[in-house]
Design a protein around this motif. Structure first.
Motif, PDB file in Angstrom:
ATOM      1  N   SER A 128       0.725  -1.276  -0.041  1.00 12.41           N
ATOM      2  CA  SER A 128      -0.251  -0.422  -0.227  1.00 12.41           C
ATOM      3  C   SER A 128       0.908   1.647  -0.410  1.00 12.41           C
ATOM      4  CB  SER A 128      -0.551  -0.085   1.059  1.00 12.41           C
ATOM      5  OG  SER A 128      -1.792  -0.676   1.053  1.00 12.41           O
ATOM      6  N   VAL A 129       1.763   1.134  -0.321  1.00 10.52           N
ATOM      7  CA  VAL A 129       2.897   2.317  -0.437  1.00 10.52           C
ATOM      8  C   VAL A 129       2.630   2.732  -1.264  1.00 10.52           C
ATOM      9  CG1 VAL A 129       5.421   3.197  -0.774  1.00 10.52           C
ATOM     10  CG2 VAL A 129       4.707   0.994   1.606  1.00 10.52           C
ATOM     11  N   PRO A 130       1.886   4.479  -1.263  1.00 12.56           N
ATOM     12  CA  PRO A 130       2.310   5.553  -2.495  1.00 12.56           C
ATOM     13  C   PRO A 130       3.350   5.538  -3.022  1.00 12.56           C
ATOM     14  CG  PRO A 130       1.409   6.135  -0.591  1.00 12.56           C
ATOM     15  CD  PRO A 130       2.435   5.003  -0.569  1.00 12.56           C
ATOM     16  N   PRO A 144      -3.624  -3.684  -3.715  1.00 17.37           N
ATOM     17  CA  PRO A 144      -4.517  -2.800  -3.083  1.00 17.37           C
ATOM     18  C   PRO A 144      -4.409  -1.194  -2.717  1.00 17.37           C
ATOM     19  CG  PRO A 144      -2.364  -3.251  -1.576  1.00 17.37           C
ATOM     20  CD  PRO A 144      -2.555  -3.420  -2.818  1.00 17.37           C
ATOM     21  N   PRO A 145      -5.117  -1.033  -1.718  1.00 12.60           N
ATOM     22  CA  PRO A 145      -5.181   1.049  -2.258  1.00 12.60           C
ATOM     23  C   PRO A 145      -3.879   1.871  -0.929  1.00 12.60           C
ATOM     24  CG  PRO A 145      -6.500   0.174  -0.019  1.00 12.60           C
ATOM     25  CD  PRO A 145      -6.640  -0.568  -1.068  1.00 12.60           C
ATOM     26  N   GLU A 146      -3.904   3.109  -1.885  1.00  2.94           N
ATOM     27  CA  GLU A 146      -2.985   3.446  -0.713  1.00  2.94           C
ATOM     28  C   GLU A 146      -2.828   3.117   0.983  1.00  2.94           C
ATOM     29  OE1 GLU A 146      -2.119   7.579  -2.020  1.00  2.94           O
ATOM     30  OE2 GLU A 146      -0.870   6.660  -4.171  1.00  2.94           O
ATOM     31  N   PHE A 147      -2.451   3.411   1.703  1.00  2.09           N
ATOM     32  CA  PHE A 147      -2.487   3.265   2.969  1.00  2.09           C
ATOM     33  C   PHE A 147      -2.193   4.996   3.960  1.00  2.09           C
ATOM     34  CE2 PHE A 147       2.540   2.855   3.383  1.00  2.09           C
ATOM     35  CZ  PHE A 147       2.816   4.140   4.148  1.00  2.09           C
ATOM     36  N   LYS A 164      -4.240  11.528  23.018  1.00  4.34           N
ATOM     37  CA  LYS A 164      -3.434  11.703  22.496  1.00  4.34           C
ATOM     38  C   LYS A 164      -1.900  11.009  22.635  1.00  4.34           C
ATOM     39  CE  LYS A 164      -4.848  16.381  22.384  1.00  4.34           C
ATOM     40  NZ  LYS A 164      -4.957  18.112  22.497  1.00  4.34           N
ATOM     41  N   LYS A 165      -1.707  10.300  23.796  1.00  3.57           N
ATOM     42  CA  LYS A 165      -0.272   9.644  24.222  1.00  3.57           C
ATOM     43  C   LYS A 165       0.052   8.422  23.112  1.00  3.57           C
ATOM     44  CE  LYS A 165       1.686   9.051  27.457  1.00  3.57           C
ATOM     45  NZ  LYS A 165       2.600   9.635  28.904  1.00  3.57           N
ATOM     46  N   LEU A 166       0.748   8.274  21.956  1.00  2.00           N
ATOM     47  CA  LEU A 166       1.041   7.184  21.059  1.00  2.00           C
ATOM     48  C   LEU A 166       2.282   6.633  21.873  1.00  2.00           C
ATOM     49  CD1 LEU A 166      -0.093   5.410  18.488  1.00  2.00           C
ATOM     50  CD2 LEU A 166       1.071   7.317  16.806  1.00  2.00           C
ATOM     51  N   GLY A 167       2.674   5.102  21.870  1.00  2.00           N
ATOM     52  CA  GLY A 167       3.209   4.354  21.698  1.00  2.00           C
ATOM     53  C   GLY A 167       3.143   3.600  20.455  1.00  2.00           C
ATOM     54  N   ILE A 168       4.778   3.843  19.816  1.00  2.00           N
ATOM     55  CA  ILE A 168       5.186   2.782  18.539  1.00  2.00           C
ATOM     56  C   ILE A 168       5.897   1.395  19.135  1.00  2.00           C
ATOM     57  CG2 ILE A 168       6.553   2.906  16.097  1.00  2.00           C
ATOM     58  CD1 ILE A 168       5.248   6.482  16.631  1.00  2.00           C
ATOM     59  N   ALA A 169       4.829   0.820  17.953  1.00  2.00           N
ATOM     60  CA  ALA A 169       5.856  -0.687  18.704  1.00  2.00           C
ATOM     61  C   ALA A 169       5.352  -1.962  17.541  1.00  2.00           C
ATOM     62  CB  ALA A 169       4.937  -1.490  20.407  1.00  2.00           C
ATOM     63  N   GLY A 170       5.579  -0.953  16.795  1.00  2.00           N
ATOM     64  CA  GLY A 170       5.525  -1.354  15.135  1.00  2.00           C
ATOM     65  C   GLY A 170       6.879  -2.705  14.347  1.00  2.00           C
ATOM     66  N   ALA A 171       6.825  -3.018  13.398  1.00  2.00           N
ATOM     67  CA  ALA A 171       7.741  -3.967  12.525  1.00  2.00           C
ATOM     68  C   ALA A 171       9.274  -2.816  12.179  1.00  2.00           C
ATOM     69  CB  ALA A 171       7.300  -4.947  11.816  1.00  2.00           C
ATOM     70  N   THR A 172       9.965  -3.543  11.643  1.00  2.00           N
ATOM     71  CA  THR A 172      11.162  -2.860  10.883  1.00  2.00           C
ATOM     72  C   THR A 172      11.481  -3.285   9.806  1.00  2.00           C
ATOM     73  OG1 THR A 172      12.772  -5.244  11.987  1.00  2.00           O
ATOM     74  CG2 THR A 172      12.567  -2.776  13.468  1.00  2.00           C
ATOM     75  N   HIS A 173      10.656  -3.642   9.256  1.00  2.00           N
ATOM     76  CA  HIS A 173      10.761  -3.685   7.322  1.00  2.00           C
ATOM     77  C   HIS A 173       9.971  -2.565   6.773  1.00  2.00           C
ATOM     78  CE1 HIS A 173       6.761  -5.474   8.427  1.00  2.00           C
ATOM     79  NE2 HIS A 173       6.397  -4.987   7.898  1.00  2.00           N
ATOM     80  N   GLU A 174      10.608  -2.358   5.521  1.00  2.00           N
ATOM     81  CA  GLU A 174      10.896  -1.093   4.709  1.00  2.00           C
ATOM     82  C   GLU A 174       9.105  -0.510   4.711  1.00  2.00           C
ATOM     83  OE1 GLU A 174      11.721   1.565   2.312  1.00  2.00           O
ATOM     84  OE2 GLU A 174      13.086  -0.051   3.893  1.00  2.00           O
ATOM     85  N   ALA A 176       6.476  -1.126   6.778  1.00  2.00           N
ATOM     86  CA  ALA A 176       6.221  -0.582   8.960  1.00  2.00           C
ATOM     87  C   ALA A 176       6.575   0.653   8.775  1.00  2.00           C
ATOM     88  CB  ALA A 176       6.796  -1.998   9.930  1.00  2.00           C
ATOM     89  N   LYS A 177       8.365   0.372   7.898  1.00  2.00           N
ATOM     90  CA  LYS A 177       9.244   1.574   8.584  1.00  2.00           C
ATOM     91  C   LYS A 177       8.793   3.049   7.906  1.00  2.00           C
ATOM     92  CE  LYS A 177      13.889  -0.637   8.629  1.00  2.00           C
ATOM     93  NZ  LYS A 177      14.954  -0.492   7.648  1.00  2.00           N
ATOM     94  N   ILE A 178       8.311   2.567   6.704  1.00  2.00           N
ATOM     95  CA  ILE A 178       6.938   3.920   6.367  1.00  2.00           C
ATOM     96  C   ILE A 178       5.898   4.324   6.603  1.00  2.00           C
ATOM     97  CG2 ILE A 178       6.166   4.444   3.732  1.00  2.00           C
ATOM     98  CD1 ILE A 178       8.243   2.650   2.260  1.00  2.00           C
ATOM     99  N   TRP A 179       5.424   3.129   6.890  1.00  2.00           N
ATOM    100  CA  TRP A 179       3.888   3.474   8.349  1.00  2.00           C
ATOM    101  C   TRP A 179       4.599   4.483   9.156  1.00  2.00           C
ATOM    102  CZ3 TRP A 179      -0.965   3.106   9.331  1.00  2.00           C
ATOM    103  CH2 TRP A 179      -2.094   2.617   9.066  1.00  2.00           C
ATOM    104  N   THR A 180       4.876   3.398   9.970  1.00  2.00           N
ATOM    105  CA  THR A 180       5.880   4.520  11.211  1.00  2.00           C
ATOM    106  C   THR A 180       6.368   5.500  10.726  1.00  2.00           C
ATOM    107  OG1 THR A 180       6.791   2.224  12.396  1.00  2.00           O
ATOM    108  CG2 THR A 180       7.699   4.095  13.354  1.00  2.00           C
ATOM    109  N   ASP A 181       6.747   5.838   9.490  1.00  2.00           N
ATOM    110  CA  ASP A 181       6.963   7.784   9.461  1.00  2.00           C
ATOM    111  C   ASP A 181       5.483   8.577   8.953  1.00  2.00           C
ATOM    112  OD1 ASP A 181      10.148   7.084   9.709  1.00  2.00           O
ATOM    113  OD2 ASP A 181       9.958   7.182   7.615  1.00  2.00           O
TER     114      ASP A 181
END
Length: 379
Positions: A128-130, A144-147, A164-174, A176-181
């Motif tokens: 889904s990475v644009p 799939p559609p863009e995320f 309002k407080k977000l804790g980030i515990a996602g994955a490290t593959h490419e 997931a990194k783009i999603w996290t950013d």
């Protein structure tokens, strides 16, 4: 009389041999994770492709131009490695003359885009990475559609209902990194705060307690998680076991119903926000596919299987309309193929394709409420 009968048999045999020799083989490639922590994700993707290929072959093959083709799906394990995906694709194209290669991870797609135009094959990208299509590779189709729509919708809902407080515990593959950013940027622009960021390798571990503990120690209202469904379920389960009571934003690679199979039900997922699973769709095509898949595999299909199922049928229709397996001619017929696609194959009601190659599909959102997956309208 015996001579005439023998002659008739000889003619019949010759015709049969001619028909067999006239049938061509069309090789379609797949490179994805079939071992390691993301193996289930890869197998789920592959299962949808296999069903679609079986459909085509049982219907007599694909009529492309003056030839009829039997479809041969060749799958190779890349262990979620972009470099291995590139090696696999080179092999699929060089040794098997694959006209298209399906790839279910972003890093692999980017790796293939370095040479697919020169090597003349179509990338069927399940990501889904644009930027996969935004960069203008003329032989890439994003399935799939863009995320980006998910990021905004999920953030808005979480900020409104959880805090309002977000804790980030996602994955490290490419991917997931783009999603996290993008999630980090959107969350802060909407007035939220990043309490802690501690991505983890979902592909090499099943014990996430240390990483999850670090995130929970920041006392977040919401946790962002996501990779393949199986490890994502373990992360969420371990977060609950460590006392986290807030909500979850679940990256679209993971599916709520598949996660529930890991956590032993939906109770631990209360407040989780994710994409609508195929099992929750009301359309007749989706329902029929779910039943077929359950009979074949003993479980409910996820979007990996369903999206790649419809993507193969779209690819096949484009080849038929083009009268050719030439990647450029096939890509040029994709929009027409979507319009002409039998509705029973269009499980997600794809509406078209962008000029740069992305399927146009409505964005969806679901939330776990009172132990049930509830579809929500996106405001």
């Amino acid at each position: 009389m015996k001579t005439l009968k023998a002659l008739g048999l000889a003619i019949a045999a010759a015709l049969t041999a001619s028909q067999v020799s006239a049938e061509q083989t069309l090789n379609i490639g797949f490179t994805g994770p079939l071992s390691g922590g993301a193996a289930l994700y890869g197998e789920n993707t592959l299962s949808g492709l296999r069903m679609a290929v079986d459909d085509a072959n049982k219907a007599g093959g694909l009529k492309i131009g003056d030839e009829t083709y039997k479809v041969n799906l060749i799958s190779l394990d890349d262990k979620y490695s972009p470099s291995q995906a590139a090696t696999n694709a080179k092999r699929l194209v060089k040794e098997s003359n694959a006209a298209a290669v399906f790839v279910p991870h972003t890093g692999g797609v980017f790796a293939l885009q370095d040479f697919n135009v020169g090597d003349d094959f179509l990338i069927m990208a399940y990501t889904s990475v644009p930027s996969v299509t935004a960069q203008g590779n003329p032989l890439t189709v994003r399935i799939p559609p863009e995320f980006t729509g998910y990021v905004d919708a999920f953030s808005d809902y979480a900020l409104k209902h959880h805090g309002k407080k977000l804790g980030i515990a996602g994955a490290t593959h490419e991917y997931a990194k783009i999603w996290t950013d993008m999630m980090t940027k959107a969350w802060e622009e909407k007035g939220g705060e990043i309490a802690e960021s501690n991505p983890m390798d979902y592909n090499k571990s099943t014990d996430f307690y240390t990483g999850v503990s670090r995130v929970i120690a920041s006392n977040p209202d919401v946790m962002f998680v996501g990779g393949a469904s199986e490890p994502t379920g373990l992360v969420m389960q371990q977060a609950r076991q460590l006392g986290f009571q807030g909500g979850f934003i679940v990256m679209d690679q993971a599916k709520l119903d598949e996660i529930a199979a890991v956590t032993g039900g939906l109770d631990l997922l209360e407040g989780a926000i994710g994409v609508v699973p195929l099992s929750e769709y009301e359309g007749e095509a989706a329902k029929a596919f779910v039943e077929r898949y359950k009979q074949a595999h003993g479980k409910v299909p996820g979007s990996e299987a369903a999206y790649n199922y419809l993507a193969f049928h779209t690819l096949a229709k484009a080849m038929e309309l083009a009268g050719s397996t030439d990647p450029q001619q096939v890509r040029a017929k994709m929009a027409e193929a979507i319009s002409a696609l039998d509705p029973k194959y269009n499980l997600y009601s794809i509406q078209g394709i962008t000029d740069k190659g992305g399927f146009i599909t409505p964005t969806t959102m679901a939330v776990v409420e009172d132990g049930k997956i509830v579809r929500k309208e996106i405001e």
